[in-house]
Write a protein that holds these residues in place. Structure first.
Motif, PDB file in Angstrom:
ATOM      1  N   SER A  64       0.837  -1.202   0.000  1.00 19.94           N
ATOM      2  CA  SER A  64       0.000   0.000   0.000  1.00 19.94           C
ATOM      3  C   SER A  64       0.869   1.249   0.000  1.00 19.94           C
ATOM      4  O   SER A  64       2.050   1.213   0.324  1.00 19.94           O
ATOM      5  CB  SER A  64      -0.923   0.007   1.235  1.00 19.94           C
ATOM      6  N   GLY A  65       0.233   2.366  -0.364  1.00 11.00           N
ATOM      7  CA  GLY A  65       0.912   3.655  -0.295  1.00 11.00           C
ATOM      8  C   GLY A  65       1.605   4.061  -1.573  1.00 11.00           C
ATOM      9  O   GLY A  65       2.535   4.881  -1.541  1.00 11.00           O
ATOM     10  N   TYR A  66       1.163   3.539  -2.717  1.00  9.05           N
ATOM     11  CA  TYR A  66       1.785   3.884  -3.995  1.00  9.05           C
ATOM     12  C   TYR A  66       0.738   4.539  -4.884  1.00  9.05           C
ATOM     13  O   TYR A  66      -0.375   4.031  -5.035  1.00  9.05           O
ATOM     14  CB  TYR A  66       2.364   2.641  -4.665  1.00  9.05           C
ATOM     15  N   ARG A  67       1.116   5.659  -5.494  1.00  7.56           N
ATOM     16  CA  ARG A  67       0.172   6.431  -6.297  1.00  7.56           C
ATOM     17  C   ARG A  67       0.814   6.856  -7.604  1.00  7.56           C
ATOM     18  O   ARG A  67       2.032   6.847  -7.769  1.00  7.56           O
ATOM     19  CB  ARG A  67      -0.282   7.704  -5.558  1.00  7.56           C
ATOM     20  N   SER A  68      -0.031   7.285  -8.506  1.00  9.69           N
ATOM     21  CA  SER A  68       0.385   7.958  -9.727  1.00  9.69           C
ATOM     22  C   SER A  68      -0.507   9.188  -9.872  1.00  9.69           C
ATOM     23  O   SER A  68      -1.383   9.437  -9.040  1.00  9.69           O
ATOM     24  CB  SER A  68       0.218   7.038 -10.937  1.00  9.69           C
ATOM     25  N   ALA A  69      -0.297   9.942 -10.945  1.00 10.23           N
ATOM     26  CA  ALA A  69      -1.172  11.082 -11.213  1.00 10.23           C
ATOM     27  C   ALA A  69      -2.577  10.639 -11.593  1.00 10.23           C
ATOM     28  O   ALA A  69      -3.478  11.473 -11.716  1.00 10.23           O
ATOM     29  CB  ALA A  69      -0.585  11.954 -12.316  1.00 10.23           C
ATOM     30  N   LYS A  70      -2.793   9.348 -11.758  1.00  7.26           N
ATOM     31  CA  LYS A  70      -4.121   8.814 -12.050  1.00  7.26           C
ATOM     32  C   LYS A  70      -4.708   8.075 -10.850  1.00  7.26           C
ATOM     33  O   LYS A  70      -5.698   7.362 -11.002  1.00  7.26           O
ATOM     34  CB  LYS A  70      -4.057   7.884 -13.262  1.00  7.26           C
ATOM     35  N   GLY A  71      -4.099   8.226  -9.695  1.00  8.16           N
ATOM     36  CA  GLY A  71      -4.676   7.630  -8.512  1.00  8.16           C
ATOM     37  C   GLY A  71      -3.876   6.481  -7.951  1.00  8.16           C
ATOM     38  O   GLY A  71      -2.721   6.244  -8.347  1.00  8.16           O
ATOM     39  N   PRO A  72      -4.475   5.715  -7.038  1.00 10.64           N
ATOM     40  CA  PRO A  72      -3.760   4.624  -6.360  1.00 10.64           C
ATOM     41  C   PRO A  72      -3.328   3.536  -7.336  1.00 10.64           C
ATOM     42  O   PRO A  72      -4.016   3.245  -8.321  1.00 10.64           O
ATOM     43  CB  PRO A  72      -4.806   4.080  -5.373  1.00 10.64           C
ATOM     44  N   LEU A  73      -2.193   2.925  -7.035  1.00 10.29           N
ATOM     45  CA  LEU A  73      -1.671   1.818  -7.830  1.00 10.29           C
ATOM     46  C   LEU A  73      -1.937   0.507  -7.107  1.00 10.29           C
ATOM     47  O   LEU A  73      -1.826   0.430  -5.887  1.00 10.29           O
ATOM     48  CB  LEU A  73      -0.174   1.989  -8.059  1.00 10.29           C
ATOM     49  N   THR A  74      -2.282  -0.512  -7.872  1.00  9.47           N
ATOM     50  CA  THR A  74      -2.559  -1.843  -7.333  1.00  9.47           C
ATOM     51  C   THR A  74      -1.450  -2.792  -7.761  1.00  9.47           C
ATOM     52  O   THR A  74      -1.069  -2.819  -8.937  1.00  9.47           O
ATOM     53  CB  THR A  74      -3.909  -2.370  -7.863  1.00  9.47           C
TER      54      THR A  74
ATOM     55  N   LYS B  15     -12.927   8.166 -19.998  1.00  5.32           N
ATOM     56  CA  LYS B  15     -14.125   8.235 -19.150  1.00  5.32           C
ATOM     57  C   LYS B  15     -13.761   8.216 -17.675  1.00  5.32           C
ATOM     58  O   LYS B  15     -14.351   8.940 -16.864  1.00  5.32           O
ATOM     59  CB  LYS B  15     -15.036   7.061 -19.492  1.00  5.32           C
ATOM     60  N   LEU B  16     -12.768   7.396 -17.299  1.00  4.05           N
ATOM     61  CA  LEU B  16     -12.401   7.285 -15.885  1.00  4.05           C
ATOM     62  C   LEU B  16     -11.570   8.460 -15.410  1.00  4.05           C
ATOM     63  O   LEU B  16     -11.839   9.031 -14.349  1.00  4.05           O
ATOM     64  CB  LEU B  16     -11.638   5.983 -15.655  1.00  4.05           C
ATOM     65  N   TYR B  17     -10.562   8.849 -16.192  1.00  4.28           N
ATOM     66  CA  TYR B  17      -9.599   9.838 -15.699  1.00  4.28           C
ATOM     67  C   TYR B  17      -9.992  11.281 -16.005  1.00  4.28           C
ATOM     68  O   TYR B  17      -9.708  12.171 -15.218  1.00  4.28           O
ATOM     69  CB  TYR B  17      -8.211   9.538 -16.272  1.00  4.28           C
ATOM     70  N   TRP B  18     -10.642  11.516 -17.137  1.00  3.28           N
ATOM     71  CA  TRP B  18     -11.060  12.882 -17.473  1.00  3.28           C
ATOM     72  C   TRP B  18     -12.523  13.150 -17.112  1.00  3.28           C
ATOM     73  O   TRP B  18     -12.913  14.291 -16.959  1.00  3.28           O
ATOM     74  CB  TRP B  18     -10.868  13.135 -18.970  1.00  3.28           C
TER      75      TRP B  18
ATOM     76  N   HIS C 291     -14.042  18.550  -8.554  1.00  2.00           N
ATOM     77  CA  HIS C 291     -14.673  18.514  -9.875  1.00  2.00           C
ATOM     78  C   HIS C 291     -14.753  17.086 -10.403  1.00  2.00           C
ATOM     79  O   HIS C 291     -13.916  16.249 -10.089  1.00  2.00           O
ATOM     80  CB  HIS C 291     -13.890  19.385 -10.863  1.00  2.00           C
ATOM     81  N   ASN C 292     -15.774  16.866 -11.236  1.00  2.00           N
ATOM     82  CA  ASN C 292     -15.861  15.554 -11.872  1.00  2.00           C
ATOM     83  C   ASN C 292     -15.459  15.614 -13.341  1.00  2.00           C
ATOM     84  O   ASN C 292     -15.869  14.794 -14.151  1.00  2.00           O
ATOM     85  CB  ASN C 292     -17.251  14.932 -11.708  1.00  2.00           C
ATOM     86  N   THR C 293     -14.634  16.593 -13.651  1.00  2.00           N
ATOM     87  CA  THR C 293     -13.950  16.590 -14.936  1.00  2.00           C
ATOM     88  C   THR C 293     -12.542  17.132 -14.733  1.00  2.00           C
ATOM     89  O   THR C 293     -12.291  17.933 -13.815  1.00  2.00           O
ATOM     90  CB  THR C 293     -14.709  17.428 -15.990  1.00  2.00           C
ATOM     91  N   VAL C 294     -11.630  16.654 -15.555  1.00  2.00           N
ATOM     92  CA  VAL C 294     -10.242  17.114 -15.538  1.00  2.00           C
ATOM     93  C   VAL C 294      -9.947  17.677 -16.914  1.00  2.00           C
ATOM     94  O   VAL C 294     -10.274  17.063 -17.933  1.00  2.00           O
ATOM     95  CB  VAL C 294      -9.275  15.962 -15.198  1.00  2.00           C
ATOM     96  N   GLY C 295      -9.321  18.852 -16.944  1.00  2.00           N
ATOM     97  CA  GLY C 295      -9.032  19.487 -18.224  1.00  2.00           C
ATOM     98  C   GLY C 295      -7.798  18.928 -18.898  1.00  2.00           C
ATOM     99  O   GLY C 295      -7.801  18.696 -20.112  1.00  2.00           O
ATOM    100  N   ILE C 296      -6.739  18.723 -18.124  1.00  2.00           N
ATOM    101  CA  ILE C 296      -5.477  18.211 -18.679  1.00  2.00           C
ATOM    102  C   ILE C 296      -4.894  17.217 -17.694  1.00  2.00           C
ATOM    103  O   ILE C 296      -4.770  17.510 -16.496  1.00  2.00           O
ATOM    104  CB  ILE C 296      -4.449  19.329 -18.924  1.00  2.00           C
ATOM    105  N   ILE C 297      -4.530  16.056 -18.198  1.00  2.00           N
ATOM    106  CA  ILE C 297      -3.801  15.086 -17.384  1.00  2.00           C
ATOM    107  C   ILE C 297      -2.383  15.012 -17.903  1.00  2.00           C
ATOM    108  O   ILE C 297      -2.138  14.904 -19.109  1.00  2.00           O
ATOM    109  CB  ILE C 297      -4.480  13.709 -17.415  1.00  2.00           C
ATOM    110  N   TRP C 298      -1.445  15.090 -16.965  1.00  4.42           N
ATOM    111  CA  TRP C 298      -0.021  15.012 -17.235  1.00  4.42           C
ATOM    112  C   TRP C 298       0.515  13.706 -16.653  1.00  4.42           C
ATOM    113  O   TRP C 298      -0.176  13.003 -15.933  1.00  4.42           O
ATOM    114  CB  TRP C 298       0.711  16.184 -16.579  1.00  4.42           C
ATOM    115  N   SER C 299       1.763  13.436 -16.933  1.00  6.71           N
ATOM    116  CA  SER C 299       2.398  12.271 -16.315  1.00  6.71           C
ATOM    117  C   SER C 299       2.457  12.411 -14.806  1.00  6.71           C
ATOM    118  O   SER C 299       2.423  11.407 -14.084  1.00  6.71           O
ATOM    119  CB  SER C 299       3.823  12.092 -16.853  1.00  6.71           C
ATOM    120  N   ALA C 300       2.547  13.646 -14.313  1.00  4.13           N
ATOM    121  CA  ALA C 300       2.789  13.844 -12.885  1.00  4.13           C
ATOM    122  C   ALA C 300       1.782  14.761 -12.211  1.00  4.13           C
ATOM    123  O   ALA C 300       1.981  15.129 -11.047  1.00  4.13           O
ATOM    124  CB  ALA C 300       4.197  14.405 -12.669  1.00  4.13           C
TER     125      ALA C 300
END
Length: 811
Positions: free
Chosen positions: A416-426, A671-674, A691-700
């Motif tokens: 546990s305790g690992y993340r990315s700019a798209k949320g928790p990592l499994t 659909k999930l990330y933006w 917000h339930n929308t994201v304008g720009i997703i980056w690597s970080a």
């Protein structure tokens, strides 16, 4: 290297900075940016197609021959041993490549590759321009890459790694990153680093010098260990923190997953071959696992450096892994997998299946060959009884993977305790990660039949738009592409409603507009083939990196050319003879952004698409400290929707099947990330992101913003355009209902006030069109009061509401 020197190399906090030099003015974000270390400036030196099995009769490629920059033949061999049939064989020429003669004039790009940064003898044109690791090979290669869950910089003499810490505001999630470790040579023997190869999942970096000393690392996203292979080195690990303790860990039976007497011999062999392990605690509260083979006994030098206790050249590998937020538990998992790491990666897109209970789907398989593989293929799969943990890698998957993993996936719940700019990592154990991509079918037509009254209204509006909305004067590829796609949508709708007079006029108009761009190249800003990088760019973009939205630097090609391909697809469907002169230039535009062949010598494979993240990256040859980015999910989906329609209309069914898989992957991630539901957004982007929308997703990082303005109607709208039958893959009634009025009462935020603020312009029309999934009658009335965007018409909007919006209640 001293701790102070390491600190100077990388330490940052969230604040506003300027975009890189040369970035188009239209592409400059009004965003919270992390300050980046100076990048410096690299100064540049002044016929008929088969309709059943399109691959029959083609010469087979030698799968053992090395492909430029890729793991040679690995995909096919891995697929064969698993008994998998691929949707498409990438290791042969695509049927899109029917004529080696280019339709566009060739020209050199004045922005030349910095060949100091990569091995030009191994990596040749066509060059990658939009990969997640692109920062390594543009400008001076100084900005970091982001192999989740880490940040990595590759200097000429060392590698700097950090474990990002994420924090959120109401409008963004950013990452503060520091140089947790610098991996280098105590004698300063490393003086040069180059990218020496890549594959569909990873990138290979090699450091060298005047002596035999070398260091190599293969960076893949989702790996808990960062591994460095060393030859004749005096390894040093330097941190900006103070080292509080170094604990040597014993190699126990349980560490390697075998604890019964019957396997004593196997156990003994594993323990002899196992790396040494040390647990390092730093004064920022973090703990790291350091593995080495052959074993290294580390000693502390000063407060912030580890060196070998015994002098002498080291040849072997070193691994580092952060122990997350629960070190005492995580270390029990991680030490089982120390010593095994991926050396090659490949992706297989399996043939589409129709499975009872879930419908149409395709398995997407991420294969990793490891340093423990003795053959040319990987045979280690989930829950394989003959494979111990010491021969298997542990990987992290993103939230969209986790939703689609099969039930027999070997998860590691103790990590546990690992993340990315798209949320928790499994965490998932296994050298093959398979997830089942569900497929929603799309076509030229919408999913629902038009009612008689809708059809009548659409026919009347079509006549008006044919008279007023068929003029396209934009000189640049993006806005011209939107214009011809607008006309192509009218042509498609005219054919659906049976208006043969309008369809004939629209077909003639479309041909007249496309001919100067694609046949005679007599338009104001002709497209040319860039023989330096390998792609099609605009003349103005070639001369000026900031022109045409960075076209000459490969920014947004899938957005731009996706519109062209939509027009080509509609023309090919309804008027084959008229389409024929455009076949080759259209094929080449498609190969520019979505080339399905790894052996094509003119265009790179799938320029924008990232099979791990499941979506495309847009930023081209511009470098950012936050890595790659993508803004418009709607236009990305349109790119692969158009590719799918085009391949279908031109009889390339195998290619169409592949594009359908990619389209659905892009839509799933989009659909999930933006477009997350609020509960998902709070988990992925942390509270207080609201917000339930994201304008720009980056690597970080992730931003509630756009590159062209901060108004909410822009942020929502750019994620939807253009409205086609494929837009339904992104939008759901539940999401629109929540986004329309997120607080459920006064509607102080969300799409409703954004639409009202837009004051009946084209952006308001987009939002009201989406609202038709919730309230058809209100949406129909509202869109009719709006002025259409330059890529849209009221005919298209009414058609979308009728065929994709909320269904009418039967009377």
């Amino acid at each position: 290297m001293s701790s102070n020197a390491a600190k100077e190399l990388w330490q940052s906090t969230p604040e506003v900075t300027q975009p890189p030099a040369g970035m188009p003015a239209s592409y400059r974000p009004l965003l919270a940016r992390r300050p980046q270390p100076p990048s410096g400036a690299h100064v540049p030196a002044p016929k008929d197609h088969a309709t059943t099995n399109e691959q029959d009769g083609k010469a087979d490629t030698n799968i053992d021959a090395p492909l430029p920059g890729t793991a040679p033949g690995y995909q096919r061999r891995a697929s064969t041993i698993q008994g998998i049939t691929s949707a498409l064989d990438f290791n042969q020429q695509s049927p899109l490549n029917t004529n080696q003669a280019l339709s566009f004039k060739s020209s050199n790009n004045p922005y030349t590759p910095n060949t100091n940064l990569f091995d030009a003898s191994a990596i040749k044109t066509p060059l990658m321009t939009n990969r997640w690791w692109q920062n390594l090979v543009i400008e001076q290669g100084a900005d970091p890459i982001h192999p989740y869950p880490y940040m990595v910089k590759c200097n000429s003499n060392s590698s700097i790694i950090g474990f990002p810490q994420f924090q959120a505001t109401a409008t963004s999630m950013t990452s503060s990153q520091v140089a947790d470790w610098q991996v280098g040579d105590a004698n300063g023997a490393l003086t040069k680093r180059q990218v020496t190869g890549y594959d569909p999942l990873g990138v290979y970096v090699t450091w060298s010098g005047s002596s035999s000393t070398t260091m190599k690392s293969r960076f893949f996203k989702g790996q808990p260990f960062l591994t460095f292979e060393m030859n004749s080195m005096a390894p040093t690990l330097t941190t900006i923190h103070a080292i509080l303790s170094v604990e040597v860990l014993g190699r126990t039976v349980n560490s390697y997953g075998v604890n019964d007497n019957a396997n004593a011999t196997k156990l003994a062999m594993q323990m002899v071959d196992a790396p040494s392990l040390s647990q390092v605690t730093l004064n920022d509260g973090s703990q790291w696992l350091v593995a080495s083979k052959p074993p290294i006994t580390w000693k502390q030098s000063g407060t912030s450096q580890l060196v070998q206790q015994t002098a002498g050249a080291f040849t072997g590998f070193i691994q580092l892994a952060h122990l997350g937020d629960n070190p005492s538990s995580n270390i029990n998992v991680l030490q089982k997998y120390a010593g095994t790491y991926p050396t090659e990666g490949s992706v297989t897109y399996a043939q589409i299946q129709n499975n009872q209970g879930i419908g149409r789907s395709a398995d997407v398989m991420l294969f990793y060959k490891t340093n423990t593989d003795t053959s040319s293929v990987t045979t280690k799969v989930y829950n394989s009884s003959d494979v111990s943990a010491s021969m298997t890698i542990l990987s992290f998957v993103l939230p969209h993977h986790a939703m689609l993993l099969p039930q027999n996936s070997t998860l590691s719940p103790g990590l546990s305790g690992y993340r990315s700019a798209k949320g928790p990592l499994t965490a998932v154990a296994g050298n093959i990660i398979t997830y089942r991509q569900l497929l929603q079918s799309v076509s030229f037509e919408g999913a629902q039949a038009m009612s008689a009254s809708d059809k009548s209204a659409i026919q009347q509006q079509l006549l008006k738009d044919v008279a007023t909305a068929t003029n396209v004067t934009a000189p640049d590829p993006y806005f011209f592409g939107k214009g011809i796609a607008r006309i192509a949508r009218l042509l498609q709708i005219a054919c659906e409603v049976g208006d043969t007079t309008s369809s004939a006029a629209l077909s003639t108009r479309l041909v007249a507009l496309m001919q100067p761009w694609l046949v005679s190249q007599s338009n104001e800003d002709p497209l040319v083939y860039d023989s330096t990088w390998g792609g099609i760019v605009s003349t103005k973009g070639l001369a000026d990196g900031s022109a045409d939205f960075g076209q000459g630097r490969y920014n947004d090609h899938h957005f731009h050319y996706g519109y062209f391909l939509y027009a080509g697809a509609v023309l090919a469907k309804y008027n084959v003879e008229t389409f024929e002169p455009f076949r080759e230039p259209m094929n080449q535009l498609l190969r520019d952004y979505a080339n399905p062949s790894t052996v094509d010598t003119q265009f790179p494979f799938m320029r924008h698409f990232d099979p791990y993240d499941g979506h495309s990256w847009a930023a081209g040859l511009f470098t950012f400290g936050d890595g790659r980015n993508q803004e418009s999910t709607g236009e990305a989906i349109n790119a692969y929707y158009s590719a799918y329609l085009y391949a279908t209309a031109t009889g390339l069914q195998d290619t169409a099947n592949f594009y359908e898989i990619v389209l659905n992957m892009e839509a799933t991630s989009g659909k999930l990330y933006w477009h997350p539901m609020l509960a998902q957004a709070k988990e992925m982007y942390l509270q207080p992101f609201t917000h339930n929308t994201v304008g720009i997703i980056w690597s970080a990082k992730a931003d509630y913003a756009t590159f062209f303005g901060a108004d909410p109607q822009y942020i929502y709208g750019i994620q939807m355009i253009p409205f086609t039958p494929a837009t339904k893959l992104l939008l759901s009634a539940d999401w629109v209902k929540e986004a329309w009025c997120p607080d459920g009462g006064s509607c102080t935020g969300g799409m409703k006030p954004a639409a009202e603020q837009a004051n009946n312009d084209g952006w308001a029309q987009f939002l009201y069109t989406a609202y038709s999934l919730v309230d058809r009658a209100t949406a129909w009335s509202k869109v009719s009061q709006c002025t259409a965007d330059d890529g849209n018409t009221l005919t298209n909007v009414l058609h979308w509401i009728s065929t994709s919006g909320q269904q009418l209640t039967p009377s």
